[in-house]
Design a protein around this motif. Structure first.
Motif, PDB file in Angstrom:
ATOM      1  N   LEU A  16       1.153  -0.867   0.364  1.00 12.10           N
ATOM      2  CA  LEU A  16       0.009  -0.478   0.104  1.00 12.10           C
ATOM      3  C   LEU A  16       0.807   2.043   0.086  1.00 12.10           C
ATOM      4  O   LEU A  16       0.786   1.952  -0.996  1.00 12.10           O
ATOM      5  CB  LEU A  16      -0.957   0.270   1.225  1.00 12.10           C
ATOM      6  CG  LEU A  16      -1.640  -0.916   0.732  1.00 12.10           C
ATOM      7  CD1 LEU A  16      -2.618  -1.415   2.561  1.00 12.10           C
ATOM      8  CD2 LEU A  16      -3.078  -0.905  -0.039  1.00 12.10           C
ATOM      9  N   THR A  17       1.845   1.578   0.824  1.00  5.68           N
ATOM     10  CA  THR A  17       2.870   2.138   0.961  1.00  5.68           C
ATOM     11  C   THR A  17       3.486   2.569  -0.632  1.00  5.68           C
ATOM     12  O   THR A  17       3.595   3.684  -1.135  1.00  5.68           O
ATOM     13  CB  THR A  17       4.053   2.713   1.447  1.00  5.68           C
ATOM     14  OG1 THR A  17       3.814   2.019   2.882  1.00  5.68           O
ATOM     15  CG2 THR A  17       4.666   3.415   1.724  1.00  5.68           C
ATOM     16  N   TYR A  18       3.508   1.818  -1.566  1.00  8.36           N
ATOM     17  CA  TYR A  18       4.487   1.247  -2.400  1.00  8.36           C
ATOM     18  C   TYR A  18       3.121   2.187  -3.341  1.00  8.36           C
ATOM     19  O   TYR A  18       3.530   2.955  -4.581  1.00  8.36           O
ATOM     20  CB  TYR A  18       4.843   0.445  -3.149  1.00  8.36           C
ATOM     21  CG  TYR A  18       5.456  -0.051  -4.642  1.00  8.36           C
ATOM     22  CD1 TYR A  18       6.845  -0.032  -4.635  1.00  8.36           C
ATOM     23  CD2 TYR A  18       4.064   0.254  -5.309  1.00  8.36           C
ATOM     24  CE1 TYR A  18       7.310   0.285  -6.046  1.00  8.36           C
ATOM     25  CE2 TYR A  18       5.160  -0.097  -6.765  1.00  8.36           C
ATOM     26  CZ  TYR A  18       6.188  -0.066  -7.403  1.00  8.36           C
ATOM     27  OH  TYR A  18       6.343  -0.488  -7.993  1.00  8.36           O
ATOM     28  N   LEU A  19       2.456   1.612  -3.582  1.00  8.73           N
ATOM     29  CA  LEU A  19       1.221   2.069  -4.619  1.00  8.73           C
ATOM     30  C   LEU A  19       0.470   3.150  -4.407  1.00  8.73           C
ATOM     31  O   LEU A  19       0.478   3.981  -5.713  1.00  8.73           O
ATOM     32  CB  LEU A  19      -0.576   0.714  -4.438  1.00  8.73           C
ATOM     33  CG  LEU A  19       0.107  -0.330  -4.939  1.00  8.73           C
ATOM     34  CD1 LEU A  19      -1.263  -1.029  -4.782  1.00  8.73           C
ATOM     35  CD2 LEU A  19       0.536  -0.746  -6.455  1.00  8.73           C
ATOM     36  N   ALA A  20       1.125   3.855  -2.931  1.00 11.57           N
ATOM     37  CA  ALA A  20       0.452   5.316  -2.628  1.00 11.57           C
ATOM     38  C   ALA A  20       1.663   6.861  -3.437  1.00 11.57           C
ATOM     39  O   ALA A  20       1.595   7.808  -3.424  1.00 11.57           O
ATOM     40  CB  ALA A  20      -0.360   5.530  -0.802  1.00 11.57           C
ATOM     41  N   LYS A  21       2.660   5.571  -3.076  1.00 12.87           N
ATOM     42  CA  LYS A  21       3.550   7.140  -3.391  1.00 12.87           C
ATOM     43  C   LYS A  21       3.776   6.799  -4.766  1.00 12.87           C
ATOM     44  O   LYS A  21       4.315   7.629  -5.412  1.00 12.87           O
ATOM     45  CB  LYS A  21       5.169   6.179  -2.635  1.00 12.87           C
ATOM     46  CG  LYS A  21       6.030   6.823  -3.627  1.00 12.87           C
ATOM     47  CD  LYS A  21       7.809   6.332  -3.134  1.00 12.87           C
ATOM     48  CE  LYS A  21       7.759   5.775  -1.236  1.00 12.87           C
ATOM     49  NZ  LYS A  21       8.927   5.326  -1.042  1.00 12.87           N
ATOM     50  N   SER A  22       3.981   5.942  -5.547  1.00  8.88           N
ATOM     51  CA  SER A  22       3.394   5.857  -7.287  1.00  8.88           C
ATOM     52  C   SER A  22       2.003   6.285  -7.688  1.00  8.88           C
ATOM     53  O   SER A  22       2.535   5.727  -8.599  1.00  8.88           O
ATOM     54  CB  SER A  22       4.175   4.030  -7.460  1.00  8.88           C
ATOM     55  OG  SER A  22       3.293   3.410  -7.122  1.00  8.88           O
ATOM     56  N   ARG A  23       1.570   6.463  -6.903  1.00 13.59           N
ATOM     57  CA  ARG A  23       0.119   6.148  -7.659  1.00 13.59           C
ATOM     58  C   ARG A  23       0.038   5.193  -8.110  1.00 13.59           C
ATOM     59  O   ARG A  23      -1.435   4.818  -9.859  1.00 13.59           O
ATOM     60  CB  ARG A  23      -0.357   7.651  -7.906  1.00 13.59           C
ATOM     61  CG  ARG A  23      -0.414   8.594  -6.745  1.00 13.59           C
ATOM     62  CD  ARG A  23      -1.329   8.359  -5.595  1.00 13.59           C
ATOM     63  NE  ARG A  23      -1.271   9.615  -5.434  1.00 13.59           N
ATOM     64  CZ  ARG A  23      -2.615   9.346  -4.018  1.00 13.59           C
ATOM     65  NH1 ARG A  23      -3.609   8.746  -4.006  1.00 13.59           N
ATOM     66  NH2 ARG A  23      -2.311  10.624  -2.931  1.00 13.59           N
ATOM     67  N   GLY A  24       0.106   3.946  -7.877  1.00 18.63           N
ATOM     68  CA  GLY A  24      -0.026   2.386  -8.659  1.00 18.63           C
ATOM     69  C   GLY A  24      -0.862   1.973  -8.315  1.00 18.63           C
ATOM     70  O   GLY A  24      -1.315   0.724  -9.381  1.00 18.63           O
ATOM     71  N   SER A  25      -2.094   2.189  -7.786  1.00 16.89           N
ATOM     72  CA  SER A  25      -3.107   1.189  -8.460  1.00 16.89           C
ATOM     73  C   SER A  25      -3.795   0.849  -8.756  1.00 16.89           C
ATOM     74  O   SER A  25      -4.754  -0.562  -9.421  1.00 16.89           O
ATOM     75  CB  SER A  25      -4.456   1.440  -6.576  1.00 16.89           C
ATOM     76  OG  SER A  25      -4.745   2.969  -7.765  1.00 16.89           O
ATOM     77  N   ALA A  26      -3.858   1.707 -10.311  1.00 11.91           N
ATOM     78  CA  ALA A  26      -4.383   0.839 -11.393  1.00 11.91           C
ATOM     79  C   ALA A  26      -3.675  -0.051 -11.696  1.00 11.91           C
ATOM     80  O   ALA A  26      -4.205  -1.074 -12.902  1.00 11.91           O
ATOM     81  CB  ALA A  26      -5.095   2.320 -11.991  1.00 11.91           C
ATOM     82  N   ASN A  27      -2.726  -0.021 -11.645  1.00  9.08           N
ATOM     83  CA  ASN A  27      -1.421  -1.371 -12.628  1.00  9.08           C
ATOM     84  C   ASN A  27      -1.385  -2.586 -11.544  1.00  9.08           C
ATOM     85  O   ASN A  27      -1.465  -3.608 -12.271  1.00  9.08           O
ATOM     86  CB  ASN A  27       0.049  -0.104 -12.021  1.00  9.08           C
ATOM     87  CG  ASN A  27      -0.382   0.967 -13.080  1.00  9.08           C
ATOM     88  OD1 ASN A  27      -0.648   0.749 -13.940  1.00  9.08           O
ATOM     89  ND2 ASN A  27       0.412   2.256 -13.315  1.00  9.08           N
ATOM     90  N   PHE A  28      -1.597  -2.165 -10.065  1.00  8.80           N
ATOM     91  CA  PHE A  28      -1.996  -4.196  -9.532  1.00  8.80           C
ATOM     92  C   PHE A  28      -2.412  -4.924 -10.421  1.00  8.80           C
ATOM     93  O   PHE A  28      -1.663  -5.846 -10.186  1.00  8.80           O
ATOM     94  CB  PHE A  28      -2.675  -3.420  -7.885  1.00  8.80           C
ATOM     95  CG  PHE A  28      -2.217  -4.802  -7.528  1.00  8.80           C
ATOM     96  CD1 PHE A  28      -1.323  -4.814  -6.422  1.00  8.80           C
ATOM     97  CD2 PHE A  28      -4.146  -5.371  -7.724  1.00  8.80           C
ATOM     98  CE1 PHE A  28      -1.253  -5.793  -5.315  1.00  8.80           C
ATOM     99  CE2 PHE A  28      -3.762  -7.394  -6.588  1.00  8.80           C
ATOM    100  CZ  PHE A  28      -2.787  -6.052  -5.663  1.00  8.80           C
ATOM    101  N   GLN A  29      -3.248  -4.115 -10.923  1.00 10.14           N
ATOM    102  CA  GLN A  29      -4.327  -5.906 -11.662  1.00 10.14           C
ATOM    103  C   GLN A  29      -3.608  -6.681 -13.022  1.00 10.14           C
ATOM    104  O   GLN A  29      -3.057  -7.990 -13.540  1.00 10.14           O
ATOM    105  CB  GLN A  29      -5.451  -4.869 -12.554  1.00 10.14           C
ATOM    106  CG  GLN A  29      -5.799  -6.615 -12.951  1.00 10.14           C
ATOM    107  CD  GLN A  29      -7.535  -6.349 -13.734  1.00 10.14           C
ATOM    108  OE1 GLN A  29      -7.805  -5.102 -13.998  1.00 10.14           O
ATOM    109  NE2 GLN A  29      -8.538  -7.473 -14.469  1.00 10.14           N
ATOM    110  N   THR A  30      -2.598  -5.165 -14.001  1.00 12.36           N
ATOM    111  CA  THR A  30      -1.919  -5.744 -15.054  1.00 12.36           C
ATOM    112  C   THR A  30       0.041  -5.706 -14.949  1.00 12.36           C
ATOM    113  O   THR A  30       0.590  -6.593 -15.293  1.00 12.36           O
ATOM    114  CB  THR A  30      -1.571  -4.557 -15.827  1.00 12.36           C
ATOM    115  OG1 THR A  30      -1.622  -3.446 -15.353  1.00 12.36           O
ATOM    116  CG2 THR A  30      -3.226  -4.858 -16.138  1.00 12.36           C
TER     117      THR A  30
END
Length: 349
Positions: A16-30
């Protein structure tokens, strides 16, 4: 034999820290550049785990990983974080968790029954966890709200001090017996968590605080991502004396993949064979019994062994465990059964 089974339920990740920093939740699926995402989880048989919200410190004027690659080190701890800033950071990371839930990429779980059901469906079962209690105010208003949102696990500290407790520094070699015990507010927090049936995580806590939690808590003692101090004498690892207390409570330790806590020399260097993880597993099984050991990977929060690399290569870890002689009953306990047992006892369902 399928090396992606039994599924692994994991005690700790910093995704979650990684995703929040990179705004990467949209990429979690791919797929992301990190160590844990949906494709990697499916490839490696990652069934779920504790998704931590961690509050970043102010930048420090040294490279922590480079300093920890030295033969000896004693890194200064970051300054405490104010509660209002910490709460904003936790809300941002929790929002990433709930976006993943809304998109169907994982399911936030609040009971052991939920976890079993979600894993049986082949989804990722996620537990909402705080790594450090900086976001919790002295009156516990934030805790009440976060609990209603699904929070079920709290670490009193992430090494740096809070109003509740003191943590251990990143120091090698070192005992974890550094600093004082819980503050009065910390003791109240333990009692409050017991009433809510929120799990208390002992990882990062110093030994005096550990003893206070052991004395006060009515729940199994758990360290979500810690290793054996007898093998790697790092301040972050647990002594045999601490392991005996955890065993007496019917608790659990999740083996951490961070290389500095695995290697006998305590160095942050990733040429670590998977047999070093097995070595810690064996020691912890000897001290805690077969029912007291699981995994706490620290995916997306640590340098991990090169041969493991990310969640997709959990298949390699299972291969090493079987080659070492672990039978299928023990594999199931270590991979997820022990976590489910402890969470059922802690949460009451």
């Amino acid at each position: 034999m399928d090396n992606a089974t039994p599924p692994i339920f994991d005690g700790h990740n910093d995704t979650l820290t990684y995703l929040a920093k990179s705004r990467g939740s949209a990429n979690f699926q791919t797929g992301t550049d990190g160590q844990l995402d949906l494709p990697k989880a499916r490839a490696g048989g990652f069934g779920g785990g504790f998704f931590a919200c961690w509050v970043p410190s102010e930048e420090q004027d040294f490279d922590r990983d480079a300093e920890m690659a030295r033969p000896e080190y004693d890194l200064p701890l970051p300054a405490p974080v104010e509660q209002d800033r910490a709460l904003r950071a936790v809300l941002a990371e929790a929002a990433e968790l709930f976006r993943l839930d809304a998109a169907g990429h994982l399911k936030v779980c609040t009971s052991a029954t939920d976890i079993r059901t979600v894993m049986d469906r082949g989804q990722i079962a996620a537990v909402f966890h705080l790594e450090g209690a900086e976001a919790i105010d002295p009156d516990f208003d934030a805790l009440e709200v976060l609990y209603r949102a699904g929070l079920r696990s709290i670490g009193l500290v992430w090494s740096r001090p809070t109003i509740f407790a003191e943590g251990v520094p990143f120091r090698y070699p070192s005992s974890p017996d550094i600093g004082g015990g819980l503050t009065d507010q910390g003791k109240r927090l333990v009692e409050y968590c017991n009433r809510l049936k929120v799990m208390i995580d002992l990882s990062h806590l110093n030994e005096a605080g550990f003893r206070d939690v052991a004395r006060l808590s009515n729940a199994p003692l758990v360290a979500t991502h810690s290793n054996a101090h007898a093998i790697c004498p790092h301040a972050r690892n647990l002594t045999d004396r601490q392991l005996a207390v955890i065993a007496e409570s019917g608790g659990l330790v999740g083996v951490n993949f961070a290389v500095a806590f695995l290697r006998e020399d305590g160095r942050m260097i990733d040429d670590v064979p998977l047999e070093e993880i097995i070595r810690h597993l064996d020691h912890l099984i000897d001290k805690l019994g077969e029912d007291g050991v699981g995994f706490g990977s620290d995916f997306d929060g640590a340098t991990i062994p090169r041969d493991l690399a990310n969640a997709a290569r959990l298949t390699k870890l299972r291969e090493a465990m079987r080659a070492h002689g672990y039978d299928e009953a023990l594999m199931t306990k270590l991979c997820h059964g022990n976590w489910l047992r402890v969470l059922e006892r802690t949460w009451g369902e």
